[in-house]
Every structure is written in C-alpha cells, then in structure tokens.
Enzyme design. Sequence first.
Site, PDB file in Angstrom:
ATOM      1  N   LYS A 137       0.867  -1.188   0.000  1.00  0.00           N
ATOM      2  CA  LYS A 137       0.000   0.000   0.000  1.00  0.00           C
ATOM      3  C   LYS A 137       0.893   1.225   0.000  1.00  0.00           C
ATOM      4  CE  LYS A 137      -4.492   0.732   0.227  1.00  0.00           C
ATOM      5  NZ  LYS A 137      -5.595  -0.217  -0.070  1.00  0.00           N
TER       6      LYS A 137
HETATM    7  P1  NAD Z   1     -13.335   7.189  -2.180  1.00  0.00           P
HETATM    8  O1  NAD Z   1     -12.329   8.245  -1.930  1.00  0.00           O
HETATM    9  O2  NAD Z   1     -13.850   6.986  -3.545  1.00  0.00           O
HETATM   10  O3  NAD Z   1     -14.591   7.413  -1.204  1.00  0.00           O
HETATM   11  C1  NAD Z   1     -14.485   7.514   0.188  1.00  0.00           C
HETATM   12  C2  NAD Z   1     -15.847   7.919   0.749  1.00  0.00           C
HETATM   13  O4  NAD Z   1     -15.799   7.906   2.166  1.00  0.00           O
HETATM   14  C3  NAD Z   1     -16.272   9.333   0.353  1.00  0.00           C
HETATM   15  O5  NAD Z   1     -17.671   9.342   0.105  1.00  0.00           O
HETATM   16  C4  NAD Z   1     -15.947  10.148   1.608  1.00  0.00           C
HETATM   17  O6  NAD Z   1     -16.730  11.330   1.710  1.00  0.00           O
HETATM   18  C5  NAD Z   1     -16.290   9.147   2.664  1.00  0.00           C
HETATM   19  N1  NAD Z   1     -15.689   9.430   3.965  1.00  0.00           N
HETATM   20  C6  NAD Z   1     -14.407   9.700   4.241  1.00  0.00           C
HETATM   21  N2  NAD Z   1     -14.257   9.920   5.565  1.00  0.00           N
HETATM   22  C7  NAD Z   1     -15.482   9.772   6.119  1.00  0.00           C
HETATM   23  C8  NAD Z   1     -15.998   9.867   7.434  1.00  0.00           C
HETATM   24  N3  NAD Z   1     -15.202  10.156   8.475  1.00  0.00           N
HETATM   25  N4  NAD Z   1     -17.319   9.643   7.622  1.00  0.00           N
HETATM   26  C9  NAD Z   1     -18.130   9.352   6.608  1.00  0.00           C
HETATM   27  N5  NAD Z   1     -17.703   9.236   5.332  1.00  0.00           N
HETATM   28  C10 NAD Z   1     -16.402   9.450   5.105  1.00  0.00           C
HETATM   29  O7  NAD Z   1     -12.685   5.848  -1.619  1.00  0.00           O
HETATM   30  P2  NAD Z   1     -13.060   4.354  -1.989  1.00  0.00           P
HETATM   31  O8  NAD Z   1     -12.172   3.914  -3.074  1.00  0.00           O
HETATM   32  O9  NAD Z   1     -14.536   4.211  -2.123  1.00  0.00           O
HETATM   33  O10 NAD Z   1     -12.571   3.611  -0.664  1.00  0.00           O
HETATM   34  C11 NAD Z   1     -13.397   3.490   0.515  1.00  0.00           C
HETATM   35  C12 NAD Z   1     -12.858   2.354   1.362  1.00  0.00           C
HETATM   36  O11 NAD Z   1     -12.850   1.154   0.598  1.00  0.00           O
HETATM   37  C13 NAD Z   1     -11.411   2.523   1.839  1.00  0.00           C
HETATM   38  O12 NAD Z   1     -11.286   1.889   3.103  1.00  0.00           O
HETATM   39  C14 NAD Z   1     -10.613   1.759   0.813  1.00  0.00           C
HETATM   40  O13 NAD Z   1      -9.361   1.320   1.296  1.00  0.00           O
HETATM   41  C15 NAD Z   1     -11.539   0.591   0.570  1.00  0.00           C
HETATM   42  N6  NAD Z   1     -11.339  -0.133  -0.685  1.00  0.00           N
HETATM   43  C16 NAD Z   1     -11.352   0.500  -1.895  1.00  0.00           C
HETATM   44  C17 NAD Z   1     -11.199  -0.231  -3.064  1.00  0.00           C
HETATM   45  C18 NAD Z   1     -11.276   0.382  -4.423  1.00  0.00           C
HETATM   46  O14 NAD Z   1     -11.235  -0.370  -5.418  1.00  0.00           O
HETATM   47  N7  NAD Z   1     -11.427   1.679  -4.573  1.00  0.00           N
HETATM   48  C19 NAD Z   1     -10.985  -1.614  -2.991  1.00  0.00           C
HETATM   49  C20 NAD Z   1     -10.991  -2.233  -1.761  1.00  0.00           C
HETATM   50  C21 NAD Z   1     -11.174  -1.479  -0.616  1.00  0.00           C
END
Ligand code: NAD
Length: 423
Positions: free
Chosen positions: A105
């Site tokens: 990461k």
């Molecule tokens: P993103 O940046 O697209 O979205 C994140 C979302 O979380 C946004 O809507 C943001 O406003 C919200 N957020 C952030 N802090 C917050 C809080 N304190 N309270 C409420 N909402 C909050 O990110 P993403 O890619 O959707 O990733 C989200 C999670 O999923 C992360 O933990 C990431 O590691 C995990 N993840 C992502 C992927 C991927 O393919 N993008 C794959 C596996 C896991």
Amino acid sequence: MEQKNPRVEAMKQFNKAAEIMHLENWIREILSYPERVVEVYIPVRMDNGEIKVFEGYRCQYNNALGPYKGGIRYSPDLDRDEVIALAQWMTFKCALVDLPFGGAKGGVKVDPTKLSLRELENLTRRYTYEIISLIGPSLDIPAPDVLTNEQIMAWIMDTYSVIKGYNEPAVVTGKPVFLGGSKGRKEATGRGVAINIREFLKIFGDSVEGKKVAIQGFGNVGSYTALFLTQMGAKVVGITDSGGGVYNENGLDIQDLIKYAYYEKNIEGKIRRTVAGYPNADSITNEELFKLDVDILVPAAMENQITEENAGYIKARYIVEGANGPTTFEADEILLSNGKIVIPDILANSGGVIVSYLEWIQDKIGYYWDEAEVNASLEKRLIRVINEVYSTSKKYLVDLRTSSYILAIERIANAYRRRGLFP
Ligand code: NAD
C-alpha cells in the site's frame, strides 16, 4: 475516545487466527512485520510558484505469493502505521482470494481536493518518480484507493513508461479502459460487496429482496455497492459521507443521488462533492446512520468507524466491510457476542483486486476481454472463496473474519514451507 492504531488492530486479527490454526512460530514472526516501508518527500511546484514538500509512503508487506499489489491513498491524515496496516490487509486479501500477488500500500499525506488539477498531476508524477525503483509489473503494481482515481493511475502509468522508454500499462491497475484498463474494474469493488451480501444471505436461508441497507461512504465503493444492491431488490435508506448524510425510509434513488453527488471537474476525472443537501431525503449524521433499524450496514469509508462506543447500538444483523479496517478488534467482539454476522474486509471488498488481477493479465498478454467475461470471472472466483470461508468457519467453529484469515495465512504459510528462508 482515542483513535486506535490500525496496525495494532490488524495484528490482533492476525494473532487470533494464527493462534487457532497453530501457525509455526517462524512464519508468524515473518508475517508480523512488513518487508519494507519507504518514506519519500515529494517537492511540488504549486500554481503560485512556491515549492511545497509532501510526505509519501510505499509499504511492501509481503511477496511470498507474487508481486506486491495494493492501492495508493491520498489523505490529509495519512500516516506510516496506517499504510503498513493497509499493506498487511492487502497481503491477506490477495492470498484469501487465491491471487498470485503479495500485498502493498502507498500514499501521500495530502488533501487532493484542495489542489488544482495541475498540482495534482505534478504531485502524482513526482511521487511516481520517487518510488520508481520499487514498482513494476513483476515487482509491485499500484491501484486506486481513497481519493485517487483512473486519472491518477493514467499519470502513474505515463510517468513510468516515459522514464523506462517503453509503454508499460501493466505497472498499475484501475486505469481508464482506453489506456489498458479492464472493463468492469471501476465497479468491481462495489459489485463484489453486493455479491458477498447476496451469497451469504443465501447461505443463511435469506435473500436481498426487500432488505433495508445503510451505507457509510459514497465514493467508489459505497456508490457502486448501493447501485448493485438496489438492482438486487434491496432498499438503501441511509447514506453518509464526509460532508453529511441522507435518509429516506422509502429507499433512496441511487442513480439520481450519484448524479447529484458527483460533478465533472475535467473530462477524465469525476471530482467528488457530497450527498449532503440532496433534496429528496432527510439529513442524518454518521452516528445516526449506525443506529438505524436496517438489516445490512456497509461501512465503506475509512478505518476505525465501528468502535467499542457505537458497536452496541448497531441494529443491522449483517455488517459488511466495504472499507478496509472499519471495525476495531474490540468492536468486532461486541458485534459477535450480539449475534451479528460480520463479512470481513479482506473478503467483502476483494472484488477490486480480483478485477485488478484480470486487468494485469490483459495488459501482459495484450488481449482484452469484454465486460461480461470479466464479471463472470469475478463472480465465479468470489463464490468459490465465499463457500470456502463459510466451510472453514464451520470446521474451526470461528467467525467469518477468523476463517478468512486462516485460509489466507495457510496459503502464504504453504509458500514459505516450500520456499524456505533465504539465506
Ligand atoms: P473514495 O475516496 O472513492 O470514497 C471515500 C468515501 O468515504 C467518500 O464518500 C468520503 O466522503 C467518505 N468518507 C471519508 N471519511 C469519512 C468519514 N469520516 N465519515 C463518513 N464518510 C467518510 O474511496 P473508496 O475507493 O470508495 O474507498 C473506501 C474504502 O474502501 C477505503 O477503506 C478503501 O481502502 C476501501 N477499498 C477500496 C477499493 C477500491 O477499489 N477503490 C478496494 C478495496 C477497498
């Protein structure tokens, strides 16, 4: 309440499984540490002519099963231990879903929403340059994570290719489709979360039809999870993000909410706004979201959201971790003792890395599948692993997180048993 250190939480999960499966001490010792954590300082020319230095990381946790794989996160609160924890989770996730990848990461401590597009590009290209000797298609393959997207992957791919002197799409996944990205990658994590919910409900003699759902986070993972679950007949009643939240007991119109919550900043990248203020709903806070009378709760934002303080209030029977590490170890124990079913992050959100693997293969062979083939391959692999996780939980009489860890650790341990330890 003091914020938990995600690295400590990740180690507690690992140790619980290692204990139950009687993992050999030498393998346990190796898997308790990352192989490498690189810290870089990234000078960026800002639009006003000043130079600003940003702090960045790449953690390569383990590569016993194949090249390191893991996302890149841009976040103002990023720190070293968070990156290490995320790289450890990636290691177990890739092993669990049986990919020939290790775990990594990376990220930069920055709020990208405060940068202009040009500053964001400068930052991304210089970060790529700083870690260029660490990445590559057979070495370490980054992907998008929180606040990074297809555009940022395109810049990383371009910077790497220009410096190497040849085009190398397989150095990152999650690129735009016309630059060697895979069809279905953008939607894959949310699609995987929805498949997990559908399959586990089936195992427990239930169905998604008519289920009430609450989701924290409306980014890549949260928005597609909401979309696929509504297509499966569920009713998404509550959603929060970092700007606020919305609630409608009759179910939110997800297509419409997506249109509302995003706007185009440039031709390539959709820049996030928020669900807050959406007209066809009441407003709701994060705390209220967790207490909603729903069947399914999907934390899809950040780590440490379900804690000892709020776990006891959760009414949902199923907690499905779209985010990485959203539940602290102690909160997990509370949920389990309250009879909740927790589908753990390393399984629930593995759809993204599964399709990243398919993207990497397509880039390496130079032949591209259609979306139906990609989706079918994702679904087939996930259903196989979901059934393995369930039967392992029955065999060891443990929760789904622990059985997922046991399966993942066993795959890595097997590699170590045969590979041995150099020198
Ligand atoms: P993103 O940046 O697209 O979205 C994140 C979302 O979380 C946004 O809507 C943001 O406003 C919200 N957020 C952030 N802090 C917050 C809080 N304190 N309270 C409420 N909402 C909050 O990110 P993403 O890619 O959707 O990733 C989200 C999670 O999923 C992360 O933990 C990431 O590691 C995990 N993840 C992502 C992927 C991927 O393919 N993008 C794959 C596996 C896991």
